[in-house]
Design a protein around this motif. Sequence first.
Motif, PDB file in Angstrom:
ATOM      1  N   ARG A 175      -5.835  17.926   7.148  1.00 16.74           N
ATOM      2  CA  ARG A 175      -4.847  17.773   5.990  1.00 16.74           C
ATOM      3  C   ARG A 175      -5.492  16.939   5.031  1.00 16.74           C
ATOM      4  N   SER A 176      -5.417  17.038   3.654  1.00 11.52           N
ATOM      5  CA  SER A 176      -6.019  16.505   2.426  1.00 11.52           C
ATOM      6  C   SER A 176      -6.511  15.105   2.697  1.00 11.52           C
ATOM      7  N   HIS A 177      -5.492  14.276   3.325  1.00 11.51           N
ATOM      8  CA  HIS A 177      -5.709  12.682   3.232  1.00 11.51           C
ATOM      9  C   HIS A 177      -6.902  12.577   4.377  1.00 11.51           C
TER      10      HIS A 177
ATOM     11  N   GLN B 121     -12.805  14.421  -4.241  1.00 11.35           N
ATOM     12  CA  GLN B 121     -12.977  15.369  -5.514  1.00 11.35           C
ATOM     13  C   GLN B 121     -12.649  14.586  -6.815  1.00 11.35           C
TER      14      GLN B 121
ATOM     15  N   MET C  59     -10.888  23.227  -4.109  1.00 10.72           N
ATOM     16  CA  MET C  59      -9.535  22.793  -3.498  1.00 10.72           C
ATOM     17  C   MET C  59      -9.405  23.116  -1.787  1.00 10.72           C
TER      18      MET C  59
ATOM     19  N   VAL D  32     -10.320  13.371   2.796  1.00  8.39           N
ATOM     20  CA  VAL D  32     -10.666  12.091   2.002  1.00  8.39           C
ATOM     21  C   VAL D  32     -11.019  10.975   2.838  1.00  8.39           C
TER      22      VAL D  32
ATOM     23  N   ARG E  93       0.915  -1.141  -0.019  1.00  3.96           N
ATOM     24  CA  ARG E  93      -0.009   0.029  -0.020  1.00  3.96           C
ATOM     25  C   ARG E  93       0.907   1.414  -0.127  1.00  3.96           C
TER      26      ARG E  93
ATOM     27  N   LYS F 293      -2.896  13.205  -3.494  1.00  7.61           N
ATOM     28  CA  LYS F 293      -3.671  13.599  -1.952  1.00  7.61           C
ATOM     29  C   LYS F 293      -5.085  13.482  -2.241  1.00  7.61           C
ATOM     30  N   LEU F 294      -5.493  13.840  -3.592  1.00  8.54           N
ATOM     31  CA  LEU F 294      -7.037  13.645  -3.549  1.00  8.54           C
ATOM     32  C   LEU F 294      -7.625  12.147  -3.434  1.00  8.54           C
ATOM     33  N   MET F 295      -6.734  11.373  -3.583  1.00 10.86           N
ATOM     34  CA  MET F 295      -6.971   9.935  -3.446  1.00 10.86           C
ATOM     35  C   MET F 295      -6.801   9.417  -1.703  1.00 10.86           C
ATOM     36  N   GLY F 296      -6.387  10.563  -1.072  1.00 15.44           N
ATOM     37  CA  GLY F 296      -6.092  10.013   0.205  1.00 15.44           C
ATOM     38  C   GLY F 296      -4.584   9.629   0.586  1.00 15.44           C
ATOM     39  N   VAL F 297      -3.816   9.944  -0.071  1.00 16.01           N
ATOM     40  CA  VAL F 297      -2.579   9.592   0.085  1.00 16.01           C
ATOM     41  C   VAL F 297      -1.640  10.757   1.034  1.00 16.01           C
TER      42      VAL F 297
ATOM     43  N   SER G 179     -11.212  20.618  -0.040  1.00 16.69           N
ATOM     44  CA  SER G 179     -10.403  19.221  -0.088  1.00 16.69           C
ATOM     45  C   SER G 179      -9.157  19.304   0.740  1.00 16.69           C
TER      46      SER G 179
ATOM     47  N   LEU H  55      -6.407  21.132  -0.175  1.00 12.89           N
ATOM     48  CA  LEU H  55      -5.183  21.307  -1.145  1.00 12.89           C
ATOM     49  C   LEU H  55      -4.975  22.940  -1.026  1.00 12.89           C
TER      50      LEU H  55
ATOM     51  N   PHE I 168      -8.025   3.857  -2.272  1.00 17.33           N
ATOM     52  CA  PHE I 168      -6.802   3.803  -1.313  1.00 17.33           C
ATOM     53  C   PHE I 168      -7.013   4.269   0.196  1.00 17.33           C
ATOM     54  N   SER I 169      -8.111   5.217   0.234  1.00 16.34           N
ATOM     55  CA  SER I 169      -8.463   5.498   1.624  1.00 16.34           C
ATOM     56  C   SER I 169      -9.227   4.527   2.385  1.00 16.34           C
TER      57      SER I 169
END
Lengths: 301, 245
Positions: free
Chosen positions: B81-83, B92, B52, B86, A172, A188-192, B55, B57, B114-115
């Motif tokens: 923070r962005s994660h 987004q 943004m 999410v 992962r 970042k938008l994927m949550g990384v 989210s 960012l 991923f999240s």
Amino acid sequence: MLEFLEQLTNGLARGGIYALIALGYTMVYGVMKLINFAHGELFALGAYLGYCLLVSSNLIGGLGPVLAIGLTIILVMGLVALAGHLLEKVAYRPLRHSDRLAAVVSALGASIFLQNAIMLTWGAQYRAYGANLLPNLLITVGGLKIPLIRIVVLFSALVVMLGLRMFIHRTRLGLAIRAAAIDQKAAKLMGVDVRQVITVVFILGPALGGLAGLMVGLYYGQITFNLGQLYGLKAFTAAIIGGIGNITGAMVGGMLLGLIETLGAAYISVGWKDAFTFLVLIMILIVRPTGILPERVVEKL
Amino acid sequence: MTVGDSLMLKLEGLKVAYGAVEALHGIDLEVRRGELVSILGANGAGKSTTLMAVSGLVKPKSGRIIFYTDDGRQEYLENLRSHQVVGLGVIQVPEGRRVFGPMTVEENLKLGAFSRKKWSEDDLKKVYQLFPRLEERRHQMSGTLSGGEQQMLAIGRALMAAPKLLLLDEPSLGLAPMLVKSIFKAIKEINLSGVTVILVEQNARAALKLANRAYVLDVGSVVLTGCAEALLTDEKVREFYLGTR
Ligand SMILES: Nc1ncnc2c1ncn2[C@@H]1O[C@H](COP(=O)(O)OP(=O)(O)OP(=O)(O)O)[C@@H](O)[C@H]1O
Ligand SMILES: [Mg+2]
């Protein structure tokens, strides 16, 4: 023929060392688009920490060669990783939102600082791991005599590279690293958690670099405080040859560099080996400016 | 649950600046659970900046971004923070799609999840049901997809995250009219399946036909808001954004 095979295995071992260093450049560049100019010095630090453990503290005398080398590998990788982490925190993180050039200046500064720190700690003279540090075993394969240490260096470099590839492609966190290398914002938008990814590459890269430093000490027997300069420059070139930011490319580039250099020194001229090597590298880059891998294989990291 | 019975997102006096230039001058905006809310406005109005900021960012200069979770908590997104955003299910689909070009379609979709701690093949299947084109091309490098297919992938990837609030930034950008139609149909379907949606668009007419309510931004401020049907017939909107037809 035997002579050629001898040079070939030597070149592969040397290439394995370059590849390990090149991976550090390429991983950091992949994620941060930043060239960590201090990476060569982290590599040299690995060489000196190995010296410290194996020669100054005589671990081999206490533990026997296998255990001592194993422990040294772990300690060197861990300590250089820690140094890399601190470097990131001190020299790069505060500049996250500043100009690119500021980070370059900071990287150069960190490089000079580390090189001086190594010189002040261990002195400017050569330090010898010593020829008799490890039992001088020769392995004979059909008339070809290969020093055991060469096999150990090549084999461990390959194992580490394979492990890294598996980590990048199967875990992962590896997925997060690949995503961040392609597009930080989208990742970042994927949550990384990109900050965490940066931390990880600044631990992994230096760990591999430190291991390479230890290998140089064991393989060539002596080290000097500015060891990181030339090795760093060459490994950096190897990373570019492989297409910077590309992990497989760094491995291939490093191996290729080791082979060119060794064969060039053996069959053309020892004195002109560096000049010859860079000539070949420049020619490769003229033909393929984005690196040697074919387009389809070029997947970032 | 009926549409719009409880708040999901609230922006209060949201200001965002890039350096010395203020892009948002204090936006107030509300989205209720189950709604499809559209944000309209010309180039540079601040639509993307708003998304943004939600989210995580870009950090707001001042103002609040409050997200109301299903279990009744309030999360202040401007502090996260962005994660973490999410992680709350605020997902987004960015302007320009930003698919991971060197990865395959399926890798992109998996990365979308991923999240999440757990996801199943069923989630993939659902995306493929909505966009059969993606299934045909599951092993293709996504950088080689057409613009429309990339948009489907970007939306599919967001769905893999099991969004509670889906933020779509100009999904119709650069697509042929036929494709726009099918993308918008998919968006409506997603919304009807229970996902709250914010749809940023320049294609005002199409967006208003889809939306429950809309906000019109102009150079960083909300200049008009109301239910979509009313805005469709509004004189000012017709003049500036729909063209007089
Ligand atoms: N990264 C940035 N740095 C500086 N200014 C920015 C940045 N991003 C946006 N801006 C400015 O902020 C304002 C709002 O931009 P934004 O992208 O939010 O507009 P938009 O409504 O999404 O426009 P479009 O429809 O063209 O996408 C613009 O004036 C833009 O120039
Ligand atoms: Mg925009």
